[in-house]
Scaffold this active site. Structure first.
Site, PDB file in Angstrom:
ATOM      1  N   LYS A  81       0.823  -1.209   0.000  1.00  0.00           N
ATOM      2  CA  LYS A  81       0.000   0.000   0.000  1.00  0.00           C
ATOM      3  C   LYS A  81       0.857   1.260   0.000  1.00  0.00           C
ATOM      4  CE  LYS A  81      -4.283  -1.939   1.564  1.00  0.00           C
ATOM      5  NZ  LYS A  81      -5.233  -2.176   2.642  1.00  0.00           N
ATOM      6  N   LYS A 133      -5.583  -5.865 -14.157  1.00  0.00           N
ATOM      7  CA  LYS A 133      -6.590  -6.174 -13.129  1.00  0.00           C
ATOM      8  C   LYS A 133      -7.466  -4.948 -12.871  1.00  0.00           C
ATOM      9  CE  LYS A 133      -7.294  -6.796  -8.283  1.00  0.00           C
ATOM     10  NZ  LYS A 133      -6.961  -6.442  -6.953  1.00  0.00           N
ATOM     11  N   LYS A 187      -9.670   0.016  -8.320  1.00  0.00           N
ATOM     12  CA  LYS A 187      -9.871   1.463  -8.187  1.00  0.00           C
ATOM     13  C   LYS A 187      -8.539   2.200  -8.175  1.00  0.00           C
ATOM     14  CE  LYS A 187     -10.448   1.267  -3.200  1.00  0.00           C
ATOM     15  NZ  LYS A 187     -10.543  -0.188  -3.082  1.00  0.00           N
TER      16      LYS A 187
END
Ligand code: ADP
Ligand code: TRP
Length: 319
Positions: A110, A189, A192
């Protein structure tokens, strides 16, 4: 059997979320007592705007209910409506080995995607373990990306039980390796984070525009098109009937039809597939208060179980 899963309200849901997570979870409702929650506490690690978060929670609730989550059999609730989750999260954090958390790749992934490195992001797996363990969950259906978090959950439950006695139930993961990754507009893929999504319930015009924008190769109209790895076909297989799929594959191989025509067919198939859900969504949206009532009732059911489990935990740890 108690089945538990959660999804973060960190954006508008897309076809990848639907086919990868929502559809299988909704199907599992039949198999046991399902507890599905909206992970608003987890979403705070990336969404730092109260109105935005509230909006995502509401949209997500509407989407799930429209898609077939049945609140008469499934407890559907907000994570933050169950205070015991936070307390168990702290308790677990006192037994969680630093090394175990440092090995989790989601934190590094992340940060690499630009998410602010916070303590909440680092301790994300501990809160997730609390989500699961606080309901004595038996089965936790999740995507491959959550596999390591489930292992951490099991490790923490085992560790806690070693220290304090057999208090927590060790859950079984159900990793859906088989659910193929849904590709996005660019063929990567759908996510968002990649700005390549087809939202679940966009306006018809916006949906058409998105689908017409799917990236295709530059094969001329008359020539055969490549079936393998075609984003258009992969998406079409998710929403069209078996015969329609064969017809499109045959037409690809035969040549003579342009991608624009296939995109129109895909657009129509997506509209048809989601038509009944769109209708349900519109009805729910018009019934102000209905969604809140469902979430409040779900939280009541969830809190009853959570309080019982936390009673055992408090007794064991001396609170
Ligand atoms: P995003 O990648 O858009 O940020 P999330 O990570 O919030 O999506 O995923 C929520 C759920 O939807 C997870 O269970 C994940 O496995 C599933 N999911 C997301 N994108 C896809 C995809 N393209 N194909 C299949 N499943 C997906
Ligand atoms: N971490 C999950 C995701 O990003 C969401 C989640 C939070 C969850 N708590 C959970 C999933 C507990 C299953 C069980 O998709």
């Amino acid at each position: 059997m108690r089945i538990l899963s959660g999804i973060q309200p960190s954006g508008i849901l897309h076809l990848g979320n639907y086919f990868g997570m929502m559809k299988p979870s909704i199907a599992l409702q039949e198999k046991g007592e399902a507890f599905y929650f909206i992970a608003d506490l987890h979403a705070m690690t990336t969404v730092r705007d109260g109105d935005k978060l509230r909006g995502f929670v509401r949209e997500l609730a509407l989407d799930f209910l429209a898609c077939g989550l049945d609140p008469s059999r499934t407890a559907f609730f907000r994570q933050s409506d169950v205070p015991a989750v936070n307390q168990l999260s702290w308790v677990l954090s006192t037994v969680a080995p630093m090394g175990l958390l440092e090995r989790c790749h989601s934190y590094k992934d992340k940060i690499a995607k630009g998410v602010a490195p916070s303590h909440g992001l680092f301790s994300y797996p501990v809160l997730m373990a609390a989500d699961i363990l606080v309901y004595d969950s038996d089965l936790v259906p999740v995507g491959k990306d959550q596999k390591q978090h489930l292992e951490v959950t099991r490790d923490l439950a085992i560790k806690f039980n070693e220290i304090y006695g057999e208090v927590l139930k060790v859950p079984e993961p159900q990793i859906s390796e088989t659910t193929a990754t849904v590709p996005g507009l660019d063929g990567a893929k759908m996510s968002k984070s990649y700005n390549n999504t087809i939202e679940l319930f966009p306006e018809e015009k916006a949906l058409r525009k998105k689908i017409m924008g799917i990236k295709t190769d530059s094969t001329p109209v008359e020539e055969p098109k490549i079936v393998e790895g075609s984003t258009l076909l992969t998406l079409y297989r998710l929403v069209a009937g078996a015969e329609e799929v064969v017809a499109m594959e045959d037409s690809f191989r035969a040549g003579g039809t342009g991608y624009g025509e296939y995109k129109k067919r895909l657009f129509e198939a997506v509209m048809d597939y989601f038509a009944p859900m769109r209708e349900r969504r519109a009805a729910l949206q018009a019934d102000t208060g209905a969604v809140d009532e469902i979430l409040v009732a779900g939280a009541k059911k969830a809190n009853a179980v959570a309080e019982e489990v936390m009673g055992r935990v408090r007794k064991a740890v001396g609170l």
